[in-house]
Design an enzyme around this catalytic site. Structure first.
Site, PDB file in Angstrom:
ATOM      1  N   THR A 152     -13.234 -97.757  50.951  1.00  0.00           N
ATOM      2  CA  THR A 152     -13.086 -96.386  51.450  1.00  0.00           C
ATOM      3  C   THR A 152     -13.680 -95.442  50.408  1.00  0.00           C
ATOM      4  OG1 THR A 152     -10.793 -96.417  50.647  1.00  0.00           O
ATOM      5  CG2 THR A 152     -11.137 -96.777  53.005  1.00  0.00           C
ATOM      6  N   LYS A 179      -9.813-103.759  47.899  1.00  0.00           N
ATOM      7  CA  LYS A 179     -10.280-102.389  47.928  1.00  0.00           C
ATOM      8  C   LYS A 179      -9.143-101.496  47.467  1.00  0.00           C
ATOM      9  CE  LYS A 179      -9.510 -99.474  50.499  1.00  0.00           C
ATOM     10  NZ  LYS A 179      -8.476 -98.375  50.561  1.00  0.00           N
ATOM     11  N   THR A 190      -2.758 -97.768  48.336  1.00  0.00           N
ATOM     12  CA  THR A 190      -3.825 -97.940  49.321  1.00  0.00           C
ATOM     13  C   THR A 190      -4.708 -99.021  48.791  1.00  0.00           C
ATOM     14  OG1 THR A 190      -3.832 -95.707  50.096  1.00  0.00           O
ATOM     15  CG2 THR A 190      -5.742 -96.925  50.580  1.00  0.00           C
ATOM     16  N   GLU A 277     -10.066 -93.203  41.449  1.00  0.00           N
ATOM     17  CA  GLU A 277     -10.810 -92.007  41.842  1.00  0.00           C
ATOM     18  C   GLU A 277     -11.023 -91.082  40.646  1.00  0.00           C
ATOM     19  OE1 GLU A 277      -9.425 -91.905  46.517  1.00  0.00           O
ATOM     20  OE2 GLU A 277      -8.344 -90.688  45.052  1.00  0.00           O
ATOM     21  N   ASN A 401     -10.457 -86.132  46.461  1.00  0.00           N
ATOM     22  CA  ASN A 401      -9.391 -86.010  47.445  1.00  0.00           C
ATOM     23  C   ASN A 401      -9.438 -84.698  48.209  1.00  0.00           C
ATOM     24  OD1 ASN A 401      -7.417 -88.429  47.347  1.00  0.00           O
ATOM     25  ND2 ASN A 401      -8.004 -88.072  45.222  1.00  0.00           N
ATOM     26  N   SER A 406     -14.130 -84.337  54.598  1.00  0.00           N
ATOM     27  CA  SER A 406     -15.301 -83.508  54.924  1.00  0.00           C
ATOM     28  C   SER A 406     -16.592 -84.317  54.887  1.00  0.00           C
ATOM     29  CB  SER A 406     -15.385 -82.338  53.960  1.00  0.00           C
ATOM     30  OG  SER A 406     -15.499 -82.797  52.635  1.00  0.00           O
TER      31      SER A 406
END
EC number: 2.3.1.35
Length: 406
Positions: A152, A179, A190, A277, A401, A406
């Site tokens: 993702t 992942k 996640t 991230e 995040n 978007s």
């Protein structure tokens, strides 16, 4: 950018006898992205799995749990990215079951022999029609391609392999993919993880081994402290290497196989942190000399998930009082702070309740500037220890995040 993490090639990820991989572009994630994976499992294989503890667990988690222990046995795993199918109510379960039925038709098994997995945006209906339409178009894939297909917000596909002796004569192979990049916190996050081995293990024993491996690997990482709705970790044992079945935890081969698979799972878990991230640093937090392992892990997590600690690492700022504060609020009963020692790599930073006389700001700055750092806390109240892996918290995390949809 991932911290010291590179993509594995197909040659580095050997096939596992009894496993076939397929991928396709279903259009769930974004046009042009491979976002659908099917792992076909040979008849007679066994499967162990653990799932999220989030009360809002996703529809596919409910279905996967029920299909895991079905007497017919698992024959396929189907994984989509781009949509979590979480917060979707009864319709979400209907959609997950429809995907299972379509996958079953594709490989020739019963719908209850398919375990579904989803990851992506929460509170959005699953476009099951797109997944069902893509299943007949799936193409054979290598492990590295499957690793990319389940991503993702990941920036690097995560995959690893191991090979080793289990018993006197048999060489066991294992390959896995995972992942995860954000919403990473124990139990689990996640994250999706799938490992296949050609060892032969009874289902009850494999289930116990899966639980133990998850606790020792994926449950020792944190990126942002959020626990997802879709966490799943699966181990498949195809039994294709001709060894006799491991059907008892007292069998010496149980410990040998667990060690091999644990090593693989830990590499995957650490890869998730390395690709956290916005991560620029990989941080190991180890708490030693605690009364119990739970106490040690509790203290380690307090430091590892503190936003103040994580931003200090990002800034390479040796504002290490933040670490002491985190240990102080970790709710370790009757902690004698005068006994606590804190090290940054091998540099003694704090002892006797305050800053070590030998410590200098320049020493701290030198360590904090590295991209891999170890924090070691000695509580001096017992023999237990625990290690947790985390990353720093950067501007990139906020941007990723904020822009996710978007």
């Amino acid at each position: 950018m991932a911290v010291n993490l590179t993509e594995k090639t197909a040659e580095q990820l050997p096939d596992i006898d009894g496993i076939a991989l397929y991928t396709a572009q279903a259009g769930v994630k974004k046009p042009g992205h491979t976002d659908l994976t099917l792992i076909a499992v040979a008849a007679g294989s066994t499967v162990g799995a653990v799932f999220t503890t989030n009360r809002f667990c996703a529809a596919p988690v409910h279905i996967a749990k029920s299909h895991l222990f079905d007497e017919d046995g698992v024959r396929a795993l189907v994984i989509n990215t781009g949509n979590a199918n979480a917060g979707t109510g009864a319709q979400g379960r209907i959609d997950a079951l429809a995907v299972c039925a379509a996958a079953a038709r594709q490989i020739g098994c019963k719908p209850n022999q398919v375990m579904p997995f989803s990851t992506g945006v929460i509170l959005e209906p699953l476009p099951a029609d797109k997944i069902i339409a893509a299943l007949p178009k799936m193409q054979p894939a290598f492990w590295n391609e499957a690793a990319r297909a389940i991503m993702t917000t990941d920036t690097v596909p995560k995959a690893a392999s191991r090979e080793g002796k289990v018993g006197d004569q048999h060489t066991v192979r294992a390959t896995g993919i995972a992942k995860g990049s954000g919403m990473i916190h124990p139990n689990m996050a996640t994250m999706l993880g799938f490992i296949a081995t050609d060892a032969k293990v009874s289902q009850p024993v494999l289930q116990l081994m899966t639980q133990e491996i998850a606790d020792e690997t994926f449950n020792t990482i944190t990126v942002d402290g959020d626990t997802s709705t879709n966490d799943s970790f699966v181990i498949i044992a195809t039994g294709k290497n001709s060894q006799s079945e491991i059907d008892n935890i007292a069998d010496p081969r149980y410990a040998q196989l667990k060690e091999l698979l644990c090593s693989l799972a830990l590499e995957l878990a650490q890869a998730i942190v390395r690709d956290g991230e916005g991560a620029t640093k990989f941080i190991t937090v180890r708490v030693e000399n605690a009364k119990t392992c739970d106490e040690a892990r509790q203290a380690a997590y307090a430091a590892a998930r503190s936003p103040l600690v994580k931003t200090a690492f990002f800034a390479s700022d040796p504002n290490l009082g933040r670490l002491l504060a985190a240990i102080g609020y970790a709710d370790v009963a009757d902690l004698d702070t005068d006994l606590v020692e804190m090290y940054l790599d091998d540099i003694l930073v704090a002892e006797h309740g305050g800053r070590a006389a030998s410590y200098t700001e320049a020493q701290g700055q030198a360590v904090m500037s590295k991209d891999e750092i170890t924090v070691r806390i000695k509580l001096h109240r017992g023999q237990a220890a625990a290690t947790v892996y985390t990353c720093d918290l950067s501007h990139g995390y906020v941007s990723i995040n904020a822009d996710y949809r978007s």
